[in-house]
Design a protein around this motif. Structure first.
Motif, PDB file in Angstrom:
ATOM      1  N   PRO A 372       0.411  -1.200  -0.066  1.00 16.14           N
ATOM      2  CA  PRO A 372       0.176  -0.197  -0.056  1.00 16.14           C
ATOM      3  C   PRO A 372       0.792   1.285  -0.162  1.00 16.14           C
ATOM      4  N   HIS A 373       2.252   1.305   0.143  1.00 21.84           N
ATOM      5  CA  HIS A 373       2.902   2.433   0.149  1.00 21.84           C
ATOM      6  C   HIS A 373       3.400   2.809  -1.067  1.00 21.84           C
ATOM      7  N   ASP A 374       3.940   4.299  -0.949  1.00 14.15           N
ATOM      8  CA  ASP A 374       4.256   4.807  -2.252  1.00 14.15           C
ATOM      9  C   ASP A 374       5.903   4.403  -2.258  1.00 14.15           C
ATOM     10  N   LYS A 375       6.684   4.675  -1.175  1.00 14.75           N
ATOM     11  CA  LYS A 375       8.143   4.722  -1.216  1.00 14.75           C
ATOM     12  C   LYS A 375       8.648   3.211  -0.584  1.00 14.75           C
ATOM     13  N   LEU A 376       9.083   2.239  -1.486  1.00 13.65           N
ATOM     14  CA  LEU A 376       9.842   1.174  -1.275  1.00 13.65           C
ATOM     15  C   LEU A 376      11.162   1.534  -1.257  1.00 13.65           C
ATOM     16  N   GLU A 377      11.992   1.449  -0.143  1.00 13.29           N
ATOM     17  CA  GLU A 377      13.258   2.137  -0.049  1.00 13.29           C
ATOM     18  C   GLU A 377      14.265   1.303   0.690  1.00 13.29           C
ATOM     19  N   GLY A 378      13.979   0.497   1.661  1.00  7.04           N
ATOM     20  CA  GLY A 378      14.701  -0.234   2.561  1.00  7.04           C
ATOM     21  C   GLY A 378      14.894  -1.815   2.214  1.00  7.04           C
ATOM     22  N   MET A 379      15.922  -2.159   2.148  1.00  4.66           N
ATOM     23  CA  MET A 379      16.155  -3.551   1.760  1.00  4.66           C
ATOM     24  C   MET A 379      17.263  -4.537   3.168  1.00  4.66           C
ATOM     25  N   TRP A 380      16.640  -5.316   3.913  1.00  2.69           N
ATOM     26  CA  TRP A 380      17.286  -6.110   4.858  1.00  2.69           C
ATOM     27  C   TRP A 380      17.738  -7.069   4.065  1.00  2.69           C
ATOM     28  N   LEU A 381      18.873  -7.742   3.790  1.00  2.00           N
ATOM     29  CA  LEU A 381      19.091  -9.006   3.452  1.00  2.00           C
ATOM     30  C   LEU A 381      19.369  -9.824   4.495  1.00  2.00           C
ATOM     31  N   ILE A 382      18.470 -11.045   4.756  1.00  2.00           N
ATOM     32  CA  ILE A 382      18.273 -11.743   5.887  1.00  2.00           C
ATOM     33  C   ILE A 382      19.034 -13.085   5.742  1.00  2.00           C
ATOM     34  N   ASP A 383      18.933 -13.632   4.451  1.00  2.47           N
ATOM     35  CA  ASP A 383      19.646 -14.875   4.070  1.00  2.47           C
ATOM     36  C   ASP A 383      19.587 -14.993   2.570  1.00  2.47           C
ATOM     37  N   GLY A 384      20.114 -16.019   1.955  1.00  2.73           N
ATOM     38  CA  GLY A 384      20.252 -15.985   0.629  1.00  2.73           C
ATOM     39  C   GLY A 384      19.164 -16.102  -0.193  1.00  2.73           C
ATOM     40  N   SER A 385      17.905 -16.061   0.234  1.00  4.96           N
ATOM     41  CA  SER A 385      16.741 -15.998  -0.459  1.00  4.96           C
ATOM     42  C   SER A 385      15.578 -15.138   0.425  1.00  4.96           C
ATOM     43  N   THR A 386      15.866 -14.434   1.534  1.00  6.42           N
ATOM     44  CA  THR A 386      15.051 -13.909   1.892  1.00  6.42           C
ATOM     45  C   THR A 386      15.155 -12.358   2.378  1.00  6.42           C
ATOM     46  N   LEU A 387      14.363 -11.540   2.105  1.00  6.98           N
ATOM     47  CA  LEU A 387      14.400 -10.043   2.262  1.00  6.98           C
ATOM     48  C   LEU A 387      13.528  -9.650   3.343  1.00  6.98           C
ATOM     49  N   GLY A 388      13.830  -8.684   4.028  1.00 11.30           N
ATOM     50  CA  GLY A 388      12.976  -7.613   4.723  1.00 11.30           C
ATOM     51  C   GLY A 388      12.927  -6.185   4.165  1.00 11.30           C
TER      52      GLY A 388
END
Length: 428
Positions: A372-388
């Motif tokens: 629902p948000h306009d600004k996707l801006e942060g990516m936390w690489l949790i493991d080799g196939s998972t993102l926050g």
């Protein structure tokens, strides 16, 4: 506070990355288990900075960038930008003029909640907190004039940053990129500036970025920053095309630039990224290897108002052409006697210039059902196939041509729910 732990190796997508030897949940003392979050994500905590003109201003704002804590599983850093602001004629209103950009340390608990553990204020080389107000001429000025809500012109800040990209080093220091200069600043663990690296014609230090990057347009600077796994090379991405040599002459509106900076030598390279839509935003970059990265490409729309694009691409720079050209030239490399931004992709291809390879890794709408948000801006690489992934909520403040500021909601016309920072977990 950064706490270094003994570490061994953890395999992620064929890479060997440093991680804690015993991945612990700090509350329970058990191996950390990533919780399952619903597609609605989970809210980051916030406090209220105050109210101006009847608008609640939040602190908040931790969505401009995100990065894993180098050692502690389940923890991530998130970055604010310059602070609450709104459009003004010739510049920006700053409802909290002395707001200091900051880095927050957060923890995703095993029961699916987010705790803020600490925050680090960014400081000048003398240890004084900076503001997010624009730089003066010669120090990274964008042409924006800072105002308070009484229309009084505020002081420029020589050390001001509009922070957008974040790197957390294993030695406890940080690197941030910004939208003014654009600058790349190295910070101590307490946020004090060690070094500021800026384009050739910006007077902030001896080490430099290519002069052409100064032709970013206001609020479209170096939006993303990452570092290769060996911690030797910083990699930054510009949000959109450069005004190179001017807005009207930069007819290729899907061309944006990636720049690499060798920390030891200061040498740089540049590569081209082809956006899907004119003047789209590349809001984040995260390293998977020395040559492969995840990159956010998005529009600025809300799903409540119709179709949106919130994509994450996997890119590879290994076969792309280095388009550095003349390091000291504002124009940069020329093709057909014109700047790169003044050439079509067909013309660039005919000249042998190859952009980075890209493949779609995540469509947020497909992955979550809605974003629902306009600004996707942060990516936390949790493991080799998972993102926050985290959105920028703009401190819950929006521009208004009559009222100056208003509450930011999840749609300009239909929204009643105040936008807030939320973390979503997706696979890629």
């Amino acid at each position: 506070m950064f706490i270094k732990k003994h570490f061994s190796s953890l395999t992620l997508s064929g890479l060997i990355l440093a991680a804690s030897s015993c991945i612990q949940d700090h509350d329970l003392g058990n191996p950390y288990q990533l919780p399952t979050l619903s597609n609605q994500g989970v809210a980051l905590p916030y406090t209220v900075l105050g109210s101006q003109l009847g608008v609640e201003i939040r602190n908040g704002g931790f969505g401009s960038s995100a990065v894993a804590h180098p050692y502690n599983a389940g923890q991530f850093y998130a970055l604010t930008d310059r602070g609450p602001n709104a459009d003004a004629t010739g510049g920006k209103y700053f409802p909290v003029p002395n707001y200091t950009p900051r880095i927050g340390l957060f923890r995703l608990t095993s029961d699916g909640k987010i705790e803020k553990l600490s925050e680090i204020l960014i400081k000048d080389p003398s240890g004084n907190p900076i503001s997010g107000r624009p730089n003066p001429a010669g120090k990274g000025a964008t042409g924006e004039i800072p105002y308070d809500l009484n229309n009084q012109v505020l002081d420029f800040d020589e050390f001001g940053l509009d922070t957008e990209g974040l790197v957390a080093m294993k030695d406890g220091t940080f690197w941030v990129s910004d939208e003014y200069g654009p600058h790349i600043a190295h910070l101590k663990s307490d946020g004090t500036q060690i070094e500021r690296i800026s384009p050739v014609n910006v007077n902030t230090g001896t080490r430099k970025l290519p002069a052409v990057l100064e032709r970013r347009w206001a609020n479209r600077g170096m939006e993303g920053l990452t570092i290769t796994p060996d911690e030797k090379t910083l990699v930054g991405i510009m949000q959109s095309r450069l005004y190179n040599p001017s807005n009207s002459a930069a007819t290729n509106r899907t061309l944006t630039r990636i720049v690499t900076f060798d920390i030891a030598t200061g040498s740089t390279k540049q590569y081209l990224y082809r956006q899907e839509i004119d003047n789209n935003s590349n809001s984040e970059i995260t390293a998977l290897s020395a040559t492969q990265f995840l990159v956010v490409e998005r529009d600025g729309n809300f799903s409540a108002d119709g179709p949106v694009m919130k994509h994450i691409y996997k890119i590879d720079i290994s076969q792309a052409t280095d388009v550095s050209g003349d390091f000291n030239s504002l124009d940069g490399m020329l093709v057909n006697g014109k700047t790169l931004e003044a050439n079509s992709w067909d013309q660039l291809a005919a000249a042998g210039i190859v952009p980075v390879q890209k493949t779609l890794a995540v469509d947020l709408i497909t992955a979550l059902g809605d974003y629902p948000h306009d600004k996707l801006e942060g990516m936390w690489l949790i493991d080799g196939s998972t993102l926050g992934v985290i959105n920028d909520d703009d401190f819950a403040v929006w521009s208004d041509p009559i009222l100056k500021i208003k509450q930011k909601t999840l749609s300009p016309t239909k929204g009643t729910v105040i936008d807030g920072n939320r973390l979503y977990i997706v696979k890629f």
